[in-house]
Scaffold this motif. Structure first.
Motif, mmCIF file in Angstrom:
data_model
loop_
_atom_site.group_PDB
_atom_site.id
_atom_site.type_symbol
_atom_site.label_atom_id
_atom_site.label_comp_id
_atom_site.label_asym_id
_atom_site.label_seq_id
_atom_site.Cartn_x
_atom_site.Cartn_y
_atom_site.Cartn_z
ATOM 1 N N LEU A 130 0.550 -1.115 -0.307
ATOM 2 C CA LEU A 130 0.304 -0.175 0.192
ATOM 3 C C LEU A 130 0.843 1.916 -0.479
ATOM 4 O O LEU A 130 2.148 1.371 0.439
ATOM 5 C CB LEU A 130 -1.249 0.109 0.938
ATOM 6 N N ARG A 131 0.404 2.225 -0.608
ATOM 7 C CA ARG A 131 0.773 3.842 -0.397
ATOM 8 C C ARG A 131 0.713 4.211 1.017
ATOM 9 O O ARG A 131 -0.053 3.511 1.471
ATOM 10 C CB ARG A 131 0.411 4.621 -1.344
ATOM 11 N N PRO A 132 0.812 5.115 1.350
ATOM 12 C CA PRO A 132 0.649 6.158 2.984
ATOM 13 C C PRO A 132 -0.387 6.322 2.702
ATOM 14 O O PRO A 132 -0.929 6.782 2.017
ATOM 15 C CB PRO A 132 1.696 6.977 2.726
ATOM 16 N N SER A 133 -1.631 5.629 3.326
ATOM 17 C CA SER A 133 -2.745 6.475 3.808
ATOM 18 C C SER A 133 -3.662 5.214 2.832
ATOM 19 O O SER A 133 -4.880 5.796 2.823
ATOM 20 C CB SER A 133 -3.047 7.772 3.276
ATOM 21 N N GLY A 134 -3.201 4.258 2.444
ATOM 22 C CA GLY A 134 -4.199 3.126 0.997
ATOM 23 C C GLY A 134 -4.744 3.180 2.391
ATOM 24 O O GLY A 134 -4.803 2.246 3.798
ATOM 25 N N ALA A 135 -6.385 1.953 1.378
ATOM 26 C CA ALA A 135 -7.338 1.054 2.189
ATOM 27 C C ALA A 135 -6.615 -0.166 1.694
ATOM 28 O O ALA A 135 -6.697 -0.897 1.515
ATOM 29 C CB ALA A 135 -8.635 1.624 1.745
ATOM 30 N N LEU A 136 -6.791 -0.719 3.173
ATOM 31 C CA LEU A 136 -7.194 -2.896 3.275
ATOM 32 C C LEU A 136 -7.763 -2.856 3.446
ATOM 33 O O LEU A 136 -8.729 -2.744 4.752
ATOM 34 C CB LEU A 136 -5.864 -2.866 4.219
ATOM 35 N N SER A 137 -9.243 -4.190 2.468
ATOM 36 C CA SER A 137 -9.622 -4.756 2.504
ATOM 37 C C SER A 137 -9.544 -6.215 2.698
ATOM 38 O O SER A 137 -9.136 -6.355 1.948
ATOM 39 C CB SER A 137 -10.488 -4.116 1.918
ATOM 40 N N LEU A 138 -9.509 -6.590 4.575
ATOM 41 C CA LEU A 138 -9.403 -7.482 4.853
ATOM 42 C C LEU A 138 -10.578 -8.569 5.581
ATOM 43 O O LEU A 138 -11.606 -8.045 5.949
ATOM 44 C CB LEU A 138 -7.927 -7.631 5.620
ATOM 45 N N LEU A 139 -10.827 -9.752 4.677
ATOM 46 C CA LEU A 139 -12.193 -10.850 4.762
ATOM 47 C C LEU A 139 -11.120 -11.995 5.479
ATOM 48 O O LEU A 139 -10.529 -12.753 4.349
ATOM 49 C CB LEU A 139 -13.007 -10.853 3.634
ATOM 50 N N GLY A 140 -11.591 -12.637 6.220
ATOM 51 C CA GLY A 140 -11.160 -14.058 6.541
ATOM 52 C C GLY A 140 -12.607 -14.612 6.940
ATOM 53 O O GLY A 140 -13.309 -14.005 7.765
ATOM 54 N N ALA A 141 -12.340 -15.799 7.938
ATOM 55 C CA ALA A 141 -13.196 -16.938 7.370
ATOM 56 C C ALA A 141 -13.292 -16.564 9.552
ATOM 57 O O ALA A 141 -12.522 -16.976 10.049
ATOM 58 C CB ALA A 141 -12.816 -18.155 8.078
ATOM 59 N N GLY A 142 -14.700 -16.383 9.849
ATOM 60 C CA GLY A 142 -14.851 -15.986 11.438
ATOM 61 C C GLY A 142 -14.868 -17.998 11.949
ATOM 62 O O GLY A 142 -16.050 -18.755 11.694
ATOM 63 N N LEU A 143 -14.480 -17.834 13.233
ATOM 64 C CA LEU A 143 -14.692 -18.755 13.680
ATOM 65 C C LEU A 143 -16.273 -19.146 15.050
ATOM 66 O O LEU A 143 -16.070 -20.950 14.318
ATOM 67 C CB LEU A 143 -13.377 -18.607 15.329
ATOM 68 N N GLY A 144 -16.487 -17.862 14.573
ATOM 69 C CA GLY A 144 -17.573 -18.856 15.869
ATOM 70 C C GLY A 144 -18.989 -19.025 15.236
ATOM 71 O O GLY A 144 -19.622 -19.836 14.896
ATOM 72 N N GLY A 145 -19.003 -18.406 13.593
ATOM 73 C CA GLY A 145 -19.835 -19.257 12.493
ATOM 74 C C GLY A 145 -20.073 -20.444 12.615
ATOM 75 O O GLY A 145 -20.852 -20.654 12.409
ATOM 76 N N ALA A 146 -18.378 -21.278 12.237
ATOM 77 C CA ALA A 146 -17.923 -22.471 12.232
ATOM 78 C C ALA A 146 -18.859 -22.788 13.613
ATOM 79 O O ALA A 146 -18.953 -24.045 13.413
ATOM 80 C CB ALA A 146 -16.532 -22.290 12.125
ATOM 81 N N VAL A 147 -18.612 -22.686 14.484
ATOM 82 C CA VAL A 147 -18.860 -23.151 16.118
ATOM 83 C C VAL A 147 -20.620 -23.240 15.659
ATOM 84 O O VAL A 147 -21.316 -24.742 16.226
ATOM 85 C CB VAL A 147 -18.574 -22.431 16.588
ATOM 86 N N LEU A 148 -21.215 -21.945 15.426
ATOM 87 C CA LEU A 148 -22.230 -21.891 15.531
ATOM 88 C C LEU A 148 -23.490 -23.154 14.257
ATOM 89 O O LEU A 148 -24.108 -23.685 14.811
ATOM 90 C CB LEU A 148 -23.412 -20.293 15.321
ATOM 91 N N ALA A 149 -22.492 -22.992 13.182
ATOM 92 C CA ALA A 149 -23.519 -23.706 12.396
ATOM 93 C C ALA A 149 -23.307 -25.547 12.732
ATOM 94 O O ALA A 149 -23.428 -26.066 12.559
ATOM 95 C CB ALA A 149 -22.366 -23.377 10.895
ATOM 96 N N ARG A 150 -21.930 -25.683 12.842
ATOM 97 C CA ARG A 150 -22.194 -27.588 13.239
ATOM 98 C C ARG A 150 -22.807 -27.747 14.484
ATOM 99 O O ARG A 150 -23.537 -28.607 14.698
ATOM 100 C CB ARG A 150 -20.316 -27.453 13.783
#
Length: 252
Positions: A130-150
């Motif tokens: 990134l350039r200075p002040s650039g935007a980061l968009s981060l998407l990751g798998a959520g732990l709680g969602g997996a626990v609830l689904a199982r």
């Protein structure tokens, strides 16, 4: 927003797309440039890259799969944005073998950290691009969602295993190597030099609602989309989201 301007007009991407589009608009205003340089790490076939290019931005997609990059090229051509989308074979841990440091106004890192050996290094590389002040968009798998689904599927032992496993896995058959809490993702981002602006829960309800209901009940899809958008920023729902989205800005 028209379907054409969404990566997919679906429950899986709508919340992230709205947040990302707003972030890109802010970068356009901040830089005074209509066309930004955007890097999409692990961008695959272009679910986000092609719509971002439709907004007028230049997008470089780094992905380890030649087949995905071939599909990206075809998709970009069909969308009329081939000249603004470039595919490069590589991965986030070897990112600077294929792209330059500090060359981008925004970096997307969606669905990548679950699969790399060193998530912290992956985030650092994304931020270093990134350039200075650039935007980061981060998407990751959520732990709680997996626990609830199982648990809701009746797999209570697997749910407990996911809850206590350091990587958030429910067993040997789990196709996802690693999951995160919202705090873990925010800490990774902050440690890499990014000021966290917002955290969103993604697919809080979408993976739990029977598909037949959404497909057959008039207005159900739109209502569920509105509900997902309404709860996305509420911390109480982050702990049960299937995915977690962190948006931040690189510190100067």
């Amino acid at each position: 927003m028209s379907d054409q301007l969404r990566p997919r007009a679906s429950l899986r991407t709508a919340v992230v797309w709205e947040v990302l589009k707003d972030a890109l608009e802010r970068r356009v205003k901040a830089t005074g440039r209509d066309a930004l340089d955007v890097l999409d790490t692990g961008g695959g076939t272009g679910n986000f890259a092609v719509p971002v290019a439709r907004l007028g931005h230049r997008v470089t997609v780094v992905d380890p799969s030649p087949n995905a990059l071939f599909a990206l090229e075809r998709r970009a051509a069909e969308a009329g944005v081939a000249e603004r989308v470039r595919g490069v074979q590589g991965d986030i841990l070897g990112l600077f073998d294929v792209v330059e440091r500090t060359g981008y106004d925004a970096v997307l890192c969606h669905g990548v950290l679950e699969y790399v050996d060193d998530p912290a290094e992956g985030v650092r590389n994304a931020v270093d691009a990134l350039r200075p002040s650039g935007a980061l968009s981060l998407l990751g798998a959520g732990l709680g969602g997996a626990v609830l689904a199982r648990a809701l599927a009746g797999h209570f032992t697997e749910a407990r295993q996911a809850l206590t496993d350091p990587a958030g896995r429910w067993g040997e058959g789990d196709p996802v190597p690693r999951r995160f809490t919202a705090d873990q993702l925010a800490e990774l981002v902050s440690a890499a030099g990014v000021e966290v602006g917002a955290v969103h829960g993604v697919r809080v309800f979408a993976d739990l609602v029977p598909g037949v209901l959404v497909d057959t009940e008039p207005g159900a899809m739109d209502a569920l989309l509105r509900l997902e958008a309404a709860v996305a920023e509420l911390p109480a729902f982050h702990s049960v989201a299937t995915q977690l989205h962190v948006l931040g800005e690189k510190r100067v």
